[in-house]
Every structure is written in structure tokens, then in C-alpha cells.
Design a protein around this motif. Sequence first.
Motif, PDB file in Angstrom:
ATOM      1  N   THR A  32       0.736  -1.157   0.027  1.00  0.00           N
ATOM      2  CA  THR A  32       0.001  -0.005  -0.120  1.00  0.00           C
ATOM      3  C   THR A  32       0.730   1.278  -0.048  1.00  0.00           C
ATOM      4  OG1 THR A  32      -1.765  -1.266   1.116  1.00  0.00           O
ATOM      5  CG2 THR A  32      -1.752   1.277   1.316  1.00  0.00           C
ATOM      6  N   ILE A  33       0.446   2.219  -0.531  1.00  0.00           N
ATOM      7  CA  ILE A  33       1.192   3.462  -0.808  1.00  0.00           C
ATOM      8  C   ILE A  33       0.081   4.306   0.097  1.00  0.00           C
ATOM      9  CG2 ILE A  33       1.727   5.661  -2.050  1.00  0.00           C
ATOM     10  CD1 ILE A  33       2.556   3.955  -4.362  1.00  0.00           C
ATOM     11  N   GLY A  34       0.818   4.931   1.076  1.00  0.00           N
ATOM     12  CA  GLY A  34       0.159   5.810   2.362  1.00  0.00           C
ATOM     13  C   GLY A  34      -0.524   4.841   3.200  1.00  0.00           C
ATOM     14  N   LEU A  35      -1.397   4.872   4.109  1.00  0.00           N
ATOM     15  CA  LEU A  35      -2.266   4.565   4.760  1.00  0.00           C
ATOM     16  C   LEU A  35      -3.922   3.831   4.576  1.00  0.00           C
ATOM     17  CD1 LEU A  35      -1.229   6.388   7.765  1.00  0.00           C
ATOM     18  CD2 LEU A  35      -0.197   4.371   6.942  1.00  0.00           C
ATOM     19  N   ASN A  36      -4.207   4.377   3.490  1.00  0.00           N
ATOM     20  CA  ASN A  36      -5.527   4.087   2.999  1.00  0.00           C
ATOM     21  C   ASN A  36      -5.421   2.495   2.574  1.00  0.00           C
ATOM     22  OD1 ASN A  36      -6.948   6.235   3.751  1.00  0.00           O
ATOM     23  ND2 ASN A  36      -6.348   7.239   1.510  1.00  0.00           N
ATOM     24  N   PHE A  37      -6.024   1.607   3.388  1.00  0.00           N
ATOM     25  CA  PHE A  37      -6.156   0.202   2.884  1.00  0.00           C
ATOM     26  C   PHE A  37      -7.108   0.021   1.728  1.00  0.00           C
ATOM     27  CE2 PHE A  37      -8.063  -3.968   2.859  1.00  0.00           C
ATOM     28  CZ  PHE A  37      -6.988  -4.918   2.600  1.00  0.00           C
ATOM     29  N   SER A  38      -6.988  -0.761   0.718  1.00  0.00           N
ATOM     30  CA  SER A  38      -7.431  -0.893  -0.575  1.00  0.00           C
ATOM     31  C   SER A  38      -8.099  -2.180  -0.660  1.00  0.00           C
ATOM     32  CB  SER A  38      -6.839  -0.497  -1.790  1.00  0.00           C
ATOM     33  OG  SER A  38      -7.744  -0.908  -2.961  1.00  0.00           O
ATOM     34  N   HIS A  40      -8.320  -3.659  -3.645  1.00  0.00           N
ATOM     35  CA  HIS A  40      -7.721  -4.086  -4.811  1.00  0.00           C
ATOM     36  C   HIS A  40      -6.500  -4.839  -4.267  1.00  0.00           C
ATOM     37  CE1 HIS A  40      -9.744  -1.595  -7.781  1.00  0.00           C
ATOM     38  NE2 HIS A  40      -9.626  -0.512  -6.815  1.00  0.00           N
ATOM     39  N   LYS A  41      -6.294  -5.908  -5.087  1.00  0.00           N
ATOM     40  CA  LYS A  41      -5.185  -6.888  -4.990  1.00  0.00           C
ATOM     41  C   LYS A  41      -3.863  -6.287  -5.431  1.00  0.00           C
ATOM     42  CE  LYS A  41      -7.841 -11.247  -4.666  1.00  0.00           C
ATOM     43  NZ  LYS A  41      -8.230 -12.468  -5.282  1.00  0.00           N
ATOM     44  N   PRO A  42      -3.056  -6.443  -4.777  1.00  0.00           N
ATOM     45  CA  PRO A  42      -1.675  -6.069  -5.522  1.00  0.00           C
ATOM     46  C   PRO A  42      -1.513  -6.550  -6.686  1.00  0.00           C
ATOM     47  CG  PRO A  42      -1.406  -7.056  -3.164  1.00  0.00           C
ATOM     48  CD  PRO A  42      -2.627  -7.256  -3.546  1.00  0.00           C
ATOM     49  N   THR A  43      -1.055  -5.666  -7.502  1.00  0.00           N
ATOM     50  CA  THR A  43      -0.878  -5.845  -9.183  1.00  0.00           C
ATOM     51  C   THR A  43       0.356  -5.097  -9.674  1.00  0.00           C
ATOM     52  OG1 THR A  43      -1.710  -6.106 -11.203  1.00  0.00           O
ATOM     53  CG2 THR A  43      -2.435  -3.957  -9.808  1.00  0.00           C
ATOM     54  N   ARG A  44       0.989  -5.460 -10.727  1.00  0.00           N
ATOM     55  CA  ARG A  44       2.049  -4.781 -11.266  1.00  0.00           C
ATOM     56  C   ARG A  44       1.377  -3.417 -11.974  1.00  0.00           C
ATOM     57  NH1 ARG A  44       6.677  -6.192 -15.394  1.00  0.00           N
ATOM     58  NH2 ARG A  44       5.836  -5.093 -17.075  1.00  0.00           N
ATOM     59  N   MET A  45       2.172  -2.580 -11.603  1.00  0.00           N
ATOM     60  CA  MET A  45       1.752  -1.322 -12.311  1.00  0.00           C
ATOM     61  C   MET A  45       3.095  -0.720 -12.951  1.00  0.00           C
ATOM     62  SD  MET A  45      -0.625   0.951  -9.830  1.00  0.00           S
ATOM     63  CE  MET A  45      -1.939  -0.027  -9.143  1.00  0.00           C
ATOM     64  N   VAL A  46       2.960  -0.134 -14.514  1.00  0.00           N
ATOM     65  CA  VAL A  46       3.938   0.294 -15.099  1.00  0.00           C
ATOM     66  C   VAL A  46       3.744   1.672 -15.297  1.00  0.00           C
ATOM     67  CG1 VAL A  46       5.381   0.084 -17.014  1.00  0.00           C
ATOM     68  CG2 VAL A  46       4.416  -1.937 -16.019  1.00  0.00           C
ATOM     69  N   LEU A  47       4.438   2.746 -14.942  1.00  0.00           N
ATOM     70  CA  LEU A  47       4.245   3.846 -15.104  1.00  0.00           C
ATOM     71  C   LEU A  47       5.399   4.738 -16.043  1.00  0.00           C
ATOM     72  CD1 LEU A  47       3.498   4.746 -11.242  1.00  0.00           C
ATOM     73  CD2 LEU A  47       1.830   4.158 -13.167  1.00  0.00           C
ATOM     74  N   ARG A  48       4.869   5.398 -16.949  1.00  0.00           N
ATOM     75  CA  ARG A  48       6.068   6.191 -17.639  1.00  0.00           C
ATOM     76  C   ARG A  48       6.044   7.536 -17.389  1.00  0.00           C
ATOM     77  NH1 ARG A  48       4.744   5.266 -23.460  1.00  0.00           N
ATOM     78  NH2 ARG A  48       5.942   3.429 -23.295  1.00  0.00           N
ATOM     79  N   PHE A  87      -6.649   5.282  -3.063  1.00  0.00           N
ATOM     80  CA  PHE A  87      -7.007   6.679  -3.110  1.00  0.00           C
ATOM     81  C   PHE A  87      -5.467   7.442  -2.998  1.00  0.00           C
ATOM     82  CE2 PHE A  87      -7.453  10.898  -1.506  1.00  0.00           C
ATOM     83  CZ  PHE A  87      -8.728  11.465  -2.260  1.00  0.00           C
ATOM     84  N   GLU A  88      -4.649   7.092  -2.293  1.00  0.00           N
ATOM     85  CA  GLU A  88      -3.404   7.771  -2.107  1.00  0.00           C
ATOM     86  C   GLU A  88      -2.601   7.918  -3.247  1.00  0.00           C
ATOM     87  OE1 GLU A  88      -1.720   8.100   1.951  1.00  0.00           O
ATOM     88  OE2 GLU A  88      -3.416   7.089   2.511  1.00  0.00           O
ATOM     89  N   LEU A  89      -2.595   6.546  -3.941  1.00  0.00           N
ATOM     90  CA  LEU A  89      -1.792   6.220  -5.032  1.00  0.00           C
ATOM     91  C   LEU A  89      -2.519   7.094  -6.450  1.00  0.00           C
ATOM     92  CD1 LEU A  89       0.399   4.905  -6.884  1.00  0.00           C
ATOM     93  CD2 LEU A  89      -0.909   2.955  -6.979  1.00  0.00           C
ATOM     94  N   LYS A  90      -3.584   7.109  -6.235  1.00  0.00           N
ATOM     95  CA  LYS A  90      -4.319   7.595  -7.207  1.00  0.00           C
ATOM     96  C   LYS A  90      -4.041   9.426  -7.354  1.00  0.00           C
ATOM     97  CE  LYS A  90      -9.159   8.986  -9.057  1.00  0.00           C
ATOM     98  NZ  LYS A  90     -10.424   8.575  -9.203  1.00  0.00           N
TER      99      LYS A  90
END
Length: 135
Positions: A32-38, A40-48, A87-90
Motif C-alpha cells: 500500500t502507498i500511504g495508509l488507505n487500505f484498498s 484491490h489486490k496487489p498488482t504490477r503497475m507500469v508508469l512512464r 486513493f493515495e496512489l491515485k
Amino acid sequence: MFGLDRLADLKVLDKPSFKNKTEEANKKLSHTIGLNFSDHKPTRMVLRFHASQKPYLESLKLHRSQEEVADGLDGFYTIKLFVSYNFELKQQLLKYGSLVEVLEPDFVRNDIMTELENAFKAYSHGLVKPIHGIK
């Protein structure tokens, strides 16, 4: 202040009778990024990202799973993460504006795109009214 005068039948135990929640919380929030639990299952994210963001993303990583992806594109810095979308990752992604593109997964890409489209509509149609006194 403790009401020590009201304590009765105090027992000292060899082992604590409560469960340490720190380990459980660490496991639950490790992706998790931040403290807001989600949910959503952990998944691979690719960001450019635009290459100008590389020094910032290397010095202050979005998440400990962050790794650079060599994609051979000049002018860009691509990373992958293994995280739960929340939410925090968004909010982190939105703060980069046009300097980031979500490549994977599609559901995150679509969510960010929808948010940006809604922001564009608000600006182009004047849907958000100025706060009184602020111009």
C-alpha cells in the motif's frame, strides 16, 4: 493519570494475552502507498514519466517495490511497482499531471484518464465556481 486505587485482582502473565497487531498491519499494508487500505489486490503497475522526474522518483520512491524498466525510449523514465491501487496512489499519480502515463494495468489507466477528462470538462465548461474572495 491512572486510577490505581481501583485496580483489583491484578495478575502478571508470562506471555501477553493480546495479539501484536503491528505484524498484521505491516503485512496488510506492505503493498500500500500511504495508509488507505484498498480492496484491490496487489498488482504490477507500469508508469512512464517524463525524464525530468527521474531524480525525484529515484530519491523519493513511490514504493519500496519500485524498479526502473529499460524501455529504450529517450526522454522518459519508466518504472514498475507491485502495489494495491488506492486513493493515495491515485492522488500521487494525478499530481504529476501530463508528466506521467499509466501503462498498466488498464483499470488504473482508465480511472486516471476518466479523472483527467472530468478535470478538463470542469475547466473548459466552468463547472467549478470560484470560491468567494479568491480569483
